[in-house]
Design an enzyme around this catalytic site. Structure first.
Site, PDB file in Angstrom:
ATOM      1  N   VAL A 279      23.414 -21.842  32.245  1.00  0.00           N
ATOM      2  CA  VAL A 279      22.264 -21.051  32.687  1.00  0.00           C
ATOM      3  C   VAL A 279      22.584 -20.359  34.013  1.00  0.00           C
ATOM      4  O   VAL A 279      22.273 -19.188  34.226  1.00  0.00           O
ATOM      5  CB  VAL A 279      21.013 -21.946  32.836  1.00  0.00           C
ATOM      6  CG1 VAL A 279      19.904 -21.194  33.553  1.00  0.00           C
ATOM      7  CG2 VAL A 279      20.547 -22.403  31.481  1.00  0.00           C
ATOM      8  N   ALA A 280      23.235 -21.102  34.895  1.00  0.00           N
ATOM      9  CA  ALA A 280      23.520 -20.546  36.218  1.00  0.00           C
ATOM     10  C   ALA A 280      24.616 -19.485  36.164  1.00  0.00           C
ATOM     11  O   ALA A 280      24.548 -18.473  36.848  1.00  0.00           O
ATOM     12  CB  ALA A 280      23.924 -21.666  37.161  1.00  0.00           C
ATOM     13  N   ILE A 282      25.820 -17.627  33.550  1.00  0.00           N
ATOM     14  CA  ILE A 282      25.743 -16.435  32.704  1.00  0.00           C
ATOM     15  C   ILE A 282      24.893 -15.385  33.413  1.00  0.00           C
ATOM     16  O   ILE A 282      23.723 -15.617  33.698  1.00  0.00           O
ATOM     17  CB  ILE A 282      25.132 -16.778  31.334  1.00  0.00           C
ATOM     18  CG1 ILE A 282      26.070 -17.725  30.596  1.00  0.00           C
ATOM     19  CG2 ILE A 282      24.918 -15.510  30.514  1.00  0.00           C
ATOM     20  CD1 ILE A 282      25.443 -18.348  29.383  1.00  0.00           C
ATOM     21  N   GLU A 284      22.914 -13.154  32.862  1.00  0.00           N
ATOM     22  CA  GLU A 284      22.089 -12.491  31.856  1.00  0.00           C
ATOM     23  C   GLU A 284      21.144 -11.491  32.499  1.00  0.00           C
ATOM     24  O   GLU A 284      20.717 -10.538  31.884  1.00  0.00           O
ATOM     25  CB  GLU A 284      21.322 -13.526  31.023  1.00  0.00           C
ATOM     26  CG  GLU A 284      20.112 -14.183  31.694  1.00  0.00           C
ATOM     27  CD  GLU A 284      20.496 -15.177  32.778  1.00  0.00           C
ATOM     28  OE1 GLU A 284      21.637 -15.671  32.744  1.00  0.00           O
ATOM     29  OE2 GLU A 284      19.687 -15.441  33.676  1.00  0.00           O
ATOM     30  N   ASP A 326      20.736  28.101  43.951  1.00  0.00           N
ATOM     31  CA  ASP A 326      20.102  29.392  44.165  1.00  0.00           C
ATOM     32  C   ASP A 326      20.064  29.648  45.657  1.00  0.00           C
ATOM     33  O   ASP A 326      20.049  28.714  46.451  1.00  0.00           O
ATOM     34  CB  ASP A 326      18.651  29.350  43.684  1.00  0.00           C
ATOM     35  CG  ASP A 326      18.556  29.337  42.175  1.00  0.00           C
ATOM     36  OD1 ASP A 326      19.466  29.876  41.537  1.00  0.00           O
ATOM     37  OD2 ASP A 326      17.584  28.777  41.665  1.00  0.00           O
ATOM     38  N   ASP A 634      14.771  27.656  38.586  1.00  0.00           N
ATOM     39  CA  ASP A 634      13.317  27.559  38.636  1.00  0.00           C
ATOM     40  C   ASP A 634      12.622  28.240  37.460  1.00  0.00           C
ATOM     41  O   ASP A 634      11.541  27.860  37.076  1.00  0.00           O
ATOM     42  CB  ASP A 634      12.776  28.087  39.971  1.00  0.00           C
ATOM     43  CG  ASP A 634      13.435  29.400  40.367  1.00  0.00           C
ATOM     44  OD1 ASP A 634      14.024  30.066  39.485  1.00  0.00           O
ATOM     45  OD2 ASP A 634      13.364  29.776  41.553  1.00  0.00           O
ATOM     46  N   ASP A 638      16.366  29.713  33.254  1.00  0.00           N
ATOM     47  CA  ASP A 638      17.312  28.783  33.864  1.00  0.00           C
ATOM     48  C   ASP A 638      17.440  27.504  33.055  1.00  0.00           C
ATOM     49  O   ASP A 638      18.389  26.744  33.217  1.00  0.00           O
ATOM     50  CB  ASP A 638      16.859  28.408  35.279  1.00  0.00           C
ATOM     51  CG  ASP A 638      16.987  29.573  36.245  1.00  0.00           C
ATOM     52  OD1 ASP A 638      17.822  30.452  35.976  1.00  0.00           O
ATOM     53  OD2 ASP A 638      16.270  29.600  37.254  1.00  0.00           O
ATOM     54  N   ASN A 700      29.144 -17.007  40.781  1.00  0.00           N
ATOM     55  CA  ASN A 700      29.241 -17.699  39.504  1.00  0.00           C
ATOM     56  C   ASN A 700      30.627 -18.289  39.291  1.00  0.00           C
ATOM     57  O   ASN A 700      30.769 -19.404  38.796  1.00  0.00           O
ATOM     58  CB  ASN A 700      28.905 -16.741  38.358  1.00  0.00           C
ATOM     59  CG  ASN A 700      27.437 -16.394  38.359  1.00  0.00           C
ATOM     60  OD1 ASN A 700      26.680 -16.933  39.162  1.00  0.00           O
ATOM     61  ND2 ASN A 700      27.044 -15.491  37.489  1.00  0.00           N
ATOM     62  N   GLU A 703      30.830 -21.411  41.245  1.00  0.00           N
ATOM     63  CA  GLU A 703      30.075 -22.517  40.666  1.00  0.00           C
ATOM     64  C   GLU A 703      30.817 -23.155  39.488  1.00  0.00           C
ATOM     65  O   GLU A 703      30.906 -24.378  39.369  1.00  0.00           O
ATOM     66  CB  GLU A 703      28.692 -22.016  40.194  1.00  0.00           C
ATOM     67  CG  GLU A 703      27.735 -21.742  41.345  1.00  0.00           C
ATOM     68  CD  GLU A 703      26.667 -20.708  40.987  1.00  0.00           C
ATOM     69  OE1 GLU A 703      26.324 -20.574  39.795  1.00  0.00           O
ATOM     70  OE2 GLU A 703      26.197 -20.014  41.916  1.00  0.00           O
ATOM     71  N   ASN A 728      21.434 -21.184  41.610  1.00  0.00           N
ATOM     72  CA  ASN A 728      21.246 -19.992  40.794  1.00  0.00           C
ATOM     73  C   ASN A 728      19.969 -19.248  41.181  1.00  0.00           C
ATOM     74  O   ASN A 728      19.950 -18.026  41.294  1.00  0.00           O
ATOM     75  CB  ASN A 728      21.197 -20.389  39.322  1.00  0.00           C
ATOM     76  CG  ASN A 728      21.081 -19.192  38.413  1.00  0.00           C
ATOM     77  OD1 ASN A 728      21.790 -18.208  38.615  1.00  0.00           O
ATOM     78  ND2 ASN A 728      20.191 -19.243  37.448  1.00  0.00           N
ATOM     79  N   ASP A 732      21.379 -17.324  44.813  1.00  0.00           N
ATOM     80  CA  ASP A 732      21.870 -16.095  44.195  1.00  0.00           C
ATOM     81  C   ASP A 732      20.784 -15.026  44.131  1.00  0.00           C
ATOM     82  O   ASP A 732      21.032 -13.863  44.412  1.00  0.00           O
ATOM     83  CB  ASP A 732      22.369 -16.379  42.776  1.00  0.00           C
ATOM     84  CG  ASP A 732      23.614 -17.255  42.797  1.00  0.00           C
ATOM     85  OD1 ASP A 732      24.103 -17.518  43.913  1.00  0.00           O
ATOM     86  OD2 ASP A 732      24.079 -17.661  41.729  1.00  0.00           O
TER      87      ASP A 732
HETATM   88  P1  ATP Z   1      17.843  33.199  43.563  1.00  0.00           P
HETATM   89  O1  ATP Z   1      16.558  32.421  43.745  1.00  0.00           O
HETATM   90  O2  ATP Z   1      18.646  32.812  42.383  1.00  0.00           O
HETATM   91  O3  ATP Z   1      18.636  33.365  44.799  1.00  0.00           O
HETATM   92  P2  ATP Z   1      16.942  35.808  43.858  1.00  0.00           P
HETATM   93  O4  ATP Z   1      15.547  35.647  44.347  1.00  0.00           O
HETATM   94  O5  ATP Z   1      18.010  36.126  44.821  1.00  0.00           O
HETATM   95  O6  ATP Z   1      17.346  34.580  43.036  1.00  0.00           O
HETATM   96  P3  ATP Z   1      15.866  37.536  41.898  1.00  0.00           P
HETATM   97  O7  ATP Z   1      14.550  36.973  42.223  1.00  0.00           O
HETATM   98  O8  ATP Z   1      16.330  37.582  40.508  1.00  0.00           O
HETATM   99  O9  ATP Z   1      17.008  36.864  42.706  1.00  0.00           O
HETATM  100  O10 ATP Z   1      15.901  38.975  42.514  1.00  0.00           O
HETATM  101  C1  ATP Z   1      16.945  39.855  42.283  1.00  0.00           C
HETATM  102  C2  ATP Z   1      16.593  41.209  42.837  1.00  0.00           C
HETATM  103  O11 ATP Z   1      15.437  41.690  42.179  1.00  0.00           O
HETATM  104  C3  ATP Z   1      16.252  41.180  44.313  1.00  0.00           C
HETATM  105  O12 ATP Z   1      17.373  41.419  45.099  1.00  0.00           O
HETATM  106  C4  ATP Z   1      15.254  42.312  44.437  1.00  0.00           C
HETATM  107  O13 ATP Z   1      15.913  43.544  44.651  1.00  0.00           O
HETATM  108  C5  ATP Z   1      14.596  42.360  43.079  1.00  0.00           C
HETATM  109  N1  ATP Z   1      13.289  41.700  43.117  1.00  0.00           N
HETATM  110  C6  ATP Z   1      13.016  40.451  43.528  1.00  0.00           C
HETATM  111  N2  ATP Z   1      11.731  40.158  43.409  1.00  0.00           N
HETATM  112  C7  ATP Z   1      11.120  41.253  42.900  1.00  0.00           C
HETATM  113  C8  ATP Z   1       9.779  41.604  42.530  1.00  0.00           C
HETATM  114  N3  ATP Z   1       8.770  40.739  42.646  1.00  0.00           N
HETATM  115  N4  ATP Z   1       9.556  42.828  42.041  1.00  0.00           N
HETATM  116  C9  ATP Z   1      10.549  43.699  41.896  1.00  0.00           C
HETATM  117  N5  ATP Z   1      11.813  43.445  42.219  1.00  0.00           N
HETATM  118  C10 ATP Z   1      12.124  42.248  42.716  1.00  0.00           C
END
Ligand code: ATP
Length: 890
Positions: A279-280, A282, A284, A326, A634, A638, A700, A703, A728, A732
């Site tokens: 018991v001691a 193993i 488990e 990102d 996000d 993705d 163990n 022991e 045990n 332990d």
């Molecule tokens: P990550 O979070 O991966 O770094 P990011 O924010 O750099 O992404 P995106 O959000 O895809 O990348 O933006 C890419 C490009 O799109 C930006 O550089 C900008 O020129 C344009 N962009 C970003 N947001 C908007 C928006 N709300 N409307 C229009 N164009 C946008």
């Protein structure tokens, strides 16, 4: 109810709600109480009693209990009762551990539960999806998992993937208009959104018409994809190891019993000793303790803002060798501020900080009145029109409800006297094509007071330039010649290389009769207005986190949709891009095969102007190079990359539900530094598991060996069964738990990542266990023999000495187990749980020796001071004999 045939106003009427303000908080609560939570029925949970009794299920424990019954029949009542008490205490300990692990895992599940955006009392708020009630007005956006059954009343480019319900994996386009046919199958209800389905594009607003088991999903009663609670690789490996150890321990115990009987010991006495020893010895409980340590580690991670959604990720975290992150919002603050505007061939600087409205325009150091420059006014007016976000204020702090990039444009416009409310008085919106990272553009179609229609687009400048054929200059329209293009590109490059994120704005007048169906039709033949450049300061803690990752043998890769030059500039500031490191853009990346990328990928530190789909390619190339990859994300797009990565990391604040579901780790603060913290914890948890495996197994081995040595030397039993069981449980159990709570060693982030295929006993652990175990056995026997001789062959006295030595040797050894190299590396007071556990174990040892009633139960006797000295000296030997040798070898 045929919800799909009703007009929006009737749906609101039927559900007793207001589409402008939603339900009041009080009404929502009332409905929640009346109709219950919006959840699908779950399987029954195991009750506490079942969990408690399961602790006795172990085979050897049952044999022990049987043996106890026999000894009770033989008149050994005290022994029998003591053994039963110890077995029950053991079960309680196991029970508490299991409950604790279960609780923290349940808490974790709650933390990662899906959320919904709902209109309550006129405000959009985020609530857990389980609190939705019929009549709630909810907002759906790309990446959401629909929280309940909803009748749509607004839809902009909304597409929903309903495979969870219909099996059809192609997303369905949704609209708000009522349907005519009453009889329609689920797949045809284009103005409804169903619980559990996925918003893949666009956005919309709807009224909840069914929740919980009343939803379409509830009716077919399938469970939604759950967070994975499966065993981790280590747990599986330990389970296997446990089986091997079981056989070894049983074989050795059998040997002890056999040799003992041959040497003339009483058969019954040897049987009971053997069972207690089994018991001691193993281990488990090993997988169970691992679960507890994992669960506790996961709680520590929550304190550092990281939520683990899939337990195996805790282990994988410690192996990560590349972190792909990102840029925007993760490495930077996502606090955009427009600092430059290029319009009509002129560059203006804009002053001001963050979302503060104070700021001026200037040109070459001279103040400019922006209301007098038509180009600025045009550009910013359009930027306000093509904008879904809103500036809000809370406790005197201004923030953006929506996209910070859009917020920055609103602030810049306000600085030029163009407040959003004022601009929008002149226009109404007809159509919208939301922003997505694939197109890198957003477009709206608006109508002004005079009935004139306009297409307004904003987006990445290089993309917009491709879609434009004219530009506005000095109030006049010009053909966008290659020369103009060159001028604009130069302006973009100039902004980007000073780390500014750039965004361009363009528009086109639209004839009254022109119908636009797709964004492709809208985003063409545009008139280029200009470019805004915005700073997004790096998060202050990221630079250090990147450096620490590097020290820990991990490479950081920046992935962004931004311009190559913007990305390069920020990557340099953060130390992501080393001298000689390469930057690759999305266009180049698209042209490479995975093979080619695999060959090149080790030199690349920044991927810029990439689309989400590229992330998958990057993950695959890195994995083929043998890396263990952490990847952040996000959006909906993705998700595949997050799933493919060894560790998918989603953003807790800005991330979509889909990304969170695909990820194994969620960052509550969206911060890169949190990934580094989680990896540190991941490495530490693994080390802690190794620490207590080392401690338990060495104990163990000690022991078993002391008994085996004694039998082989034809000596009396050095320990009685109840003493073995005590060791045990008390010696332990407690310290091992405390080891599981240990803090990381200083060097845990100064060594390369662990190889994922590394065995449990790697890096010298096996040797440490065997050598210390053998020594613990040997010194215990030595104490037994010496005491036996010195006391004139008093067996109880000698057994007490052996018992004390075994306990003490383990309690000293436990401090060595905290240290990877030498016990001198760390202060023994670094882990106060351990100090407390050891103190309790020590105190209890003294109690069972010196408190006469218990001494009788445990077959002990008070020891002479001289013998204590000997015991302490011998106990220290297993630990300190090797402490020096490690130093010498290093
Ligand atoms: P990550 O979070 O991966 O770094 P990011 O924010 O750099 O992404 P995106 O959000 O895809 O990348 O933006 C890419 C490009 O799109 C930006 O550089 C900008 O020129 C344009 N962009 C970003 N947001 C908007 C928006 N709300 N409307 C229009 N164009 C946008």
């Amino acid at each position: 109810m045929q919800w799909h045939t009703l007009a929006a106003s009737d749906v609101a009427h039927e559900t007793k709600t207001n589409v402008k303000t939603g339900l009041t908080a009080a009404e929502a609560e009332k409905r929640l109480r009346q109709f219950g939570y919006n959840e699908l029925a779950e399987g029954k949970k195991e009750s506490a009693i079942v969990v408690f009794f399961r602790q006795f299920q172990d085979f050897m424990v049952l044999v022990l209990l049987l043996a106890t019954v026999i000894s009770a029949f033989l008149g050994e009542y005290v022994d029998a009762v003591a053994i039963v008490v110890i077995v029950i205490m053991n079960a309680i300990l196991g029970f508490i551990q299991e409950r604790r692990a279960e609780k923290s895992l349940a808490a974790l599940k709650r933390l990662s539960a899906p959320q919904a955006v709902v209109l309550r009392g006129g405000e959009w708020v985020k609530v857990p999806a389980r609190e939705l009630v019929v009549g709630d007005v909810v907002r759906l956006a790309s990446g959401d998992r629909v929280g309940a059954d909803v009748r749509l009343i607004e839809a902009a480019g909304l597409e929903i993937e309903e495979s969870a319900l219909t099996g059809e994996s192609v997303p369905v386009a949704k609209s708000a208009a009522p349907l005519r046919t009453a009889q329609a199958s689920l797949g045809d209800l284009h103005n409804m959104a169903f619980m559990g389905t996925l918003v893949t594009r666009g956005n919309g607003i709807g009224i909840v018409i069914a929740t919980g088991m009343k939803t379409a999903m509830g009716q077919i009663a399938t469970m939604l994809e759950e967070a994975d609670a499966g065993a981790t690789p280590l747990q599986r490996r330990l389970e296997q190891l446990g089986k091997i150890l079981l056989v070894v321990a049983l074989a050795l115990t059998a040997m002890v019993v056999a040799v003992g009987v041959v040497q003339g010991h009483d058969v019954y006495e040897m049987f009971l000793a053997g069972v207690s020893l089994a018991v001691a010895a193993i281990p488990e409980g090993l997988p169970a303790i691992v679960t507890v340590v994992l669960a506790l580690g996961v709680q520590r991670m929550i304190k550092r803002n990281a939520i683990v959604r899939k337990l195996p990720a805790v282990e994988t975290l410690g192996c990560a060798s590349v972190i792909c992150s990102d840029k925007t919002g993760t490495m930077t603050e996502n606090m955009m501020t427009v600092t430059q505007v290029w319009a009509g061939g002129r560059t203006f600087a804009v002053s001001g900080v963050g979302f503060d409205m104070a700021g001026e325009f200037s040109e070459r150091g001279r103040a400019v009145d922006p209301t007098r420059v038509p180009e600025i006014a045009r550009l910013l007016t359009m930027a306000v029109l093509c904008n879904r976000s809103e500036l809000k204020e809370e406790n005197g702090r201004r923030y953006v409800d929506g996209d910070p990039t859009e917020g920055a444009l609103l602030v810049a416009a306000a600085k030029a006297g163009l407040a959003k409310g004022m601009v929008w008085r002149e226009y109404t919106v007809e159509q919208e094509f939301p922003f997505d990272s694939e197109r890198k553009m957003m477009t709206v179609i608006v109508r002004d007071r005079n009935g004139r229609r306009l297409v307004v687009t904003k987006g990445a400048p290089d993309v917009l330039l491709e879609r434009a054929d004219r530009l506005e200059w000095n109030g006049r329209e010009q053909v966008l010649t290659p020369a103009w293009k060159e001028t604009i590109e130069k302006a973009i490059r100039q902004m980007a290389s000073s780390a500014l994120r750039t965004i361009a704005v363009a528009y086109r007048p639209l004839a009254e009769t022109e119908r636009i169906v797709s964004e492709k039709e809208a985003e063409t033949k545009l008139r280029f207005l200009g470019v805004a450049g915005m700073i997004d300061p790096p998060r202050p803690e990221v630079k250090q986190a990147v450096a620490r990752c590097k020290e820990a043998g991990m490479k950081t890769v920046m992935i962004t949709g931004d311009h190559v030059l913007t990305a390069t500039a920020i990557a340099k500031q953060l130390g992501v891009l080393p001298p000689g490191g390469k930057v690759m853009d999305g266009t180049t990346l698209s042209k490479l095969s995975v093979d080619e990328l695999e060959r090149a990928v080790d030199d690349i530190y920044v991927f810029a102007r990439v689309a989400p789909e590229h992330k998958l390619k990057i993950v695959n190339a890195l994995k083929r190079r043998g890396h263990i990859v952490a990847m952040t994300g996000d959006g909906v797009n993705d998700a595949p990359a997050l799933k493919a990565a060894d560790i998918g990391v989603a953003m807790g604040r800005s991330g979509t539900e889909v990304a969170k579901e695909a990820a194994s780790l969620v960052l509550l603060d969206d911060n890169f530094a949190t990934i580094e913290a989680a990896i540190e914890e991941g490495r530490n948890i693994y080390e802690n598991i190794r620490k207590f495996i080392r401690y338990l197994l060495a104990s163990n081995v000690g022991e078993i060996l002391v008994m085996l040595f004694a039998m082989l030397l034809a000596l009396p039993l050095p320990l009685v069964p109840i003493q073995i069981l005590w060791v045990n449980l008390v010696t332990d159990g407690l310290p091992a738990m405390a080891l599981g709570l240990d803090r990381p060693e200083e060097n845990v982030m100064k060594r390369p990542p662990r190889r994922p295929d590394e065995g449990v006993f790697a890096r010298g652990l096996g040797w440490k266990i065997i050598s210390r175990g053998v020594l613990i056995g040997a010194v215990t026997l030595a104490a037994f023999l010496t005491a036996y001789e010195r006391s004139g062959e008093d067996l109880v006295y000698a057994q007490t000495a052996a018992f004390a030595t075994l306990v003490l040797a383990q309690l000293i050894h436990v401090f060595d187990c905290r240290c990877d190299r030498s016990i001198f590396d760390r202060s023994p007071f670094g882990n106060m749980y351990l100090v407390a556990a050891v103190a309790v174990s020590l105190a209890l040892l003294l109690v069972v020796i010196y408190y006469p009633p218990l001494a009788a139960v445990f077959h002990t006797k008070p020891l002479a001071a001289v013998d204590w000295l000997l015991i302490v000296g011998l106990s220290a030997l297993p630990t300190f004999l090797f402490a020096g040798s490690f130093r010498a070898r290093k």
